[in-house]
Design a protein around this motif. Structure first.
Motif, PDB file in Angstrom:
ATOM      1  N   GLU B 179       0.838  -1.203   0.000  1.00 18.67           N
ATOM      2  CA  GLU B 179       0.000   0.000   0.000  1.00 18.67           C
ATOM      3  C   GLU B 179       0.869   1.247   0.000  1.00 18.67           C
ATOM      4  OE1 GLU B 179      -3.746   0.257   2.192  1.00 18.67           O
ATOM      5  OE2 GLU B 179      -3.018  -1.499   3.285  1.00 18.67           O
ATOM      6  N   GLU B 182       2.080   2.820  -3.297  1.00 14.92           N
ATOM      7  CA  GLU B 182       1.230   3.787  -4.014  1.00 14.92           C
ATOM      8  C   GLU B 182       1.450   5.207  -3.490  1.00 14.92           C
ATOM      9  OE1 GLU B 182      -2.899   2.725  -4.833  1.00 14.92           O
ATOM     10  OE2 GLU B 182      -2.410   0.691  -4.190  1.00 14.92           O
ATOM     11  N   LEU B 183       1.580   5.302  -2.148  1.00 13.14           N
ATOM     12  CA  LEU B 183       1.812   6.635  -1.577  1.00 13.14           C
ATOM     13  C   LEU B 183       3.170   7.164  -2.022  1.00 13.14           C
ATOM     14  CD1 LEU B 183       0.537   6.382   2.089  1.00 13.14           C
ATOM     15  CD2 LEU B 183      -0.690   6.945   0.030  1.00 13.14           C
ATOM     16  N   ARG B 185       4.807   6.503  -4.696  1.00 14.01           N
ATOM     17  CA  ARG B 185       4.724   6.982  -6.093  1.00 14.01           C
ATOM     18  C   ARG B 185       4.112   8.379  -6.130  1.00 14.01           C
ATOM     19  NH1 ARG B 185       3.128   2.204  -7.799  1.00 14.01           N
ATOM     20  NH2 ARG B 185       0.936   2.770  -8.016  1.00 14.01           N
ATOM     21  N   THR B 186       3.073   8.575  -5.319  1.00 16.64           N
ATOM     22  CA  THR B 186       2.434   9.889  -5.332  1.00 16.64           C
ATOM     23  C   THR B 186       3.404  10.958  -4.866  1.00 16.64           C
ATOM     24  OG1 THR B 186       0.451   8.709  -4.697  1.00 16.64           O
ATOM     25  CG2 THR B 186       0.344  11.093  -4.624  1.00 16.64           C
TER      26      THR B 186
END
Ligand code: SF4
Ligand code: SF4
Lengths: 126, 362
Positions: B179, B182-183, B185-186
């Motif tokens: 999970e 994803e953060l 990458r952001t």
């Protein structure tokens, strides 16, 4: 580069249950080690006073003559020092937190046979 | 020349996470000078060594800061152990590092969340704090506390983590890693994040050296320093440890360093869980610190190098205990990054050093 990197996660979230709990409707979950309040199995207590001496916040007072054990729940910092030192292992850490109150008070436990004779109120103040 | 105005900023300000006061000298919207002032939440904790004996004081040390709580109890314990020549069992050292790295993960996630909040990305903020909750749950399951753990003591640790639980921790962290990807990458790729961070609050390597910046703040400017490199405690058993460094020296680099350190901490925990030896977890303590003896120790806290000093006086009370925290080191660098920035970037620049004023003032 590019935007919307969080879009996938946000969409997933829109269809999931909330990550938070609706306290107090949903009861909080505790683990076996959760630190809530100190409980005393007073029948086994020998009123040696070790817990009182070890407590860093002076929350406990033991009276050997009256065979009473009192704790100021609002001073207790749940450090477990008393639980670890107690020679009779009658102290334990129970999960439920102390309820909020409008004034500070101590909670006193008396040895049961003493309680029957003692005129002092043994009930926990409501 | 534009007219100069002085704006008092803080200690109570909606955008400041910590009670820091700044007098901002402005020319239009540009900050010409920032004069910091601290001292609003001094609690005199160091002085309490005279009231609490050296074994109880670990509880006070833990309360210096709500985020590096475990780190301070660890730093204090290590200093007193050095003072008294106590050898800590290996298993205890491993457990300490595992808890300490977990603290780093939760501290960095908290910070990343605050950063996202500071530039107005509420969703990202919530997601960071949601992941942080996993770590707090691990704390509660292993020690009973979510913030104040009371897990460390002079001579070892208070409780063991069973091997089954350790495997459970690794499983949780593995699940979290997916999970977190994803953060990450952001934070590293998203245009809106980059537009708020790239080039903001620039500090060169030379300046970072000059201001003696420590921790992720210094590492983001290219200073390759990390106390974990010295291999104190179980860090010495890591097969490979490279500090996370970036050369850019701006707000983006600082968030990148911290974001990558989370992954590094997960790796450290996994490696230590594999290698953890069986054995006792504490050492009985019989004597008291000798008169005149003193010791120092250093620890890499989530915010950077923290320095501890303790001196004994032959009784169970210490003569003196002193901490130099990473934030007090980094304030000079922060003030420099504020010079010349826009007023709107002030909160962001203050935040990028991950200030912890409550540690700094104790
Ligand atoms: S240490 Fe245990 S036995 Fe002794 S007074 Fe306290 S609760 Fe009772
Ligand atoms: S848990 Fe700690 S603070 Fe609370 S009563 Fe026991 S020794 Fe005192």
């Amino acid at each position: 580069m590019g935007s919307f990197h969080l879009a996938k996660m946000s969409l997933r979230n829109a269809f999931k249950k909330p990550a938070t709990k609706m306290y107090p409707v949903v009861a909080p979950t505790f683990t076996s080690r959760s630190k809530g309040h100190v409980a005393n199995d007073i029948e086994n207590c020998i009123f040696c006073g070790l817990c009182q001496r070890r407590c860093p916040t002076h929350a406990i007072s033991v009276n050997k003559d009256e065979t009473s054990w009192a704790i100021d729940r609002f001073s207790c910092i749940q450090c477990l020092s008393c639980v670890r030192i107690c020679p009779k292992k009658c102290l334990s850490m129970a999960p439920q937190y102390t309820l909020p109150a409008t004034e500070k008070s101590t909670e006193t436990f008396y040895k049961p046979e003493q309680a029957a004779m003692s005129p002092v109120n043994t009930e926990r103040p409501e | 020349m534009a007219e100069r105005t002085i704006i008092p900023f803080g200690p109570q300000h909606p955008v400041l996470p910590e009670p820091l006061h700044l007098d901002l000298v402005l020319e239009d919207e540009r900050v010409v000078e920032a004069i910091p002032q601290i001292g609003f939440i001094h609690r005199g904790l160091e002085k309490l060594v005279a009231k609490k004996d050296f074994q109880q004081f670990v509880l006070v040390a833990e309360r210096i800061c709500g985020i590096c709580a475990f780190g301070h109890s660890l730093g204090y314990s290590e200093t007193v152990e050095a003072l008294m020549g106590i050898e800590v069992p290996r298993r205890a050292e491993y457990l300490r590092v595992i808890w300490h790295e977990l603290s780093r993960i939760h501290s960095h996630l908290l910070w990343l969340g605050l950063l996202a909040d500071a530039f107005g990305y509420e969703n990202l903020f919530m997601q960071c704090w949601r992941l942080r909750e996993y770590v707090l749950d691990i704390f509660e399951a292993t020690t009973g506390g979510r913030v104040i753990l009371t897990a460390c003591k002079v001579g070892g640790v208070e409780q063991d983590i069973e091997d089954g639980e350790l495997a459970g921790i690794v499983r949780v962290l593995d699940g979290m890693r997916a999970e977190y990807g994803e953060l990450l990458r952001t934070f590293l790729k998203d245009r809106s994040v980059k537009s708020r961070l790239v080039g903001v609050g620039h500090l060169t390597k030379e300046q970072a050296h000059e201001f003696a910046c420590v921790g992720p703040f210094g590492r983001a400017s290219g200073i390759e320093e990390d106390i974990r490199l010295f291999g104190f405690g179980a860090y010495g058993d890591l097969s490979n440890f490279e500090p996370v460094v970036s050369q850019d020296g701006d707000g983006y680099a600082r968030s990148e360093v911290r974001a990558r350190e989370i992954l590094q901490s997960i790796d450290i925990i996994k490696e230590l869980v594999e290698k953890i030896p069986a054995g006792p977890i504490d050492q009985k303590i019989k004597d008291v610190p000798a008169e005149g003896a003193y010791a120092v120790s250093r620890l890499e806290q989530p915010r950077g190098e923290c320095f501890y000093f303790a001196k004994g006086n032959g009784t169970k009370f210490l003569e003196r205990f002193r901490i130099r925290t990473p934030t007090s080191q980094n304030i000079a660098g922060m003030v420099h990054t504020l010079q010349g920035c826009d007023l709107a970037d002030v909160p962001l620049n203050v935040l990028t050093i991950d200030p912890c004023i409550s540690c700094t003032e104790r």
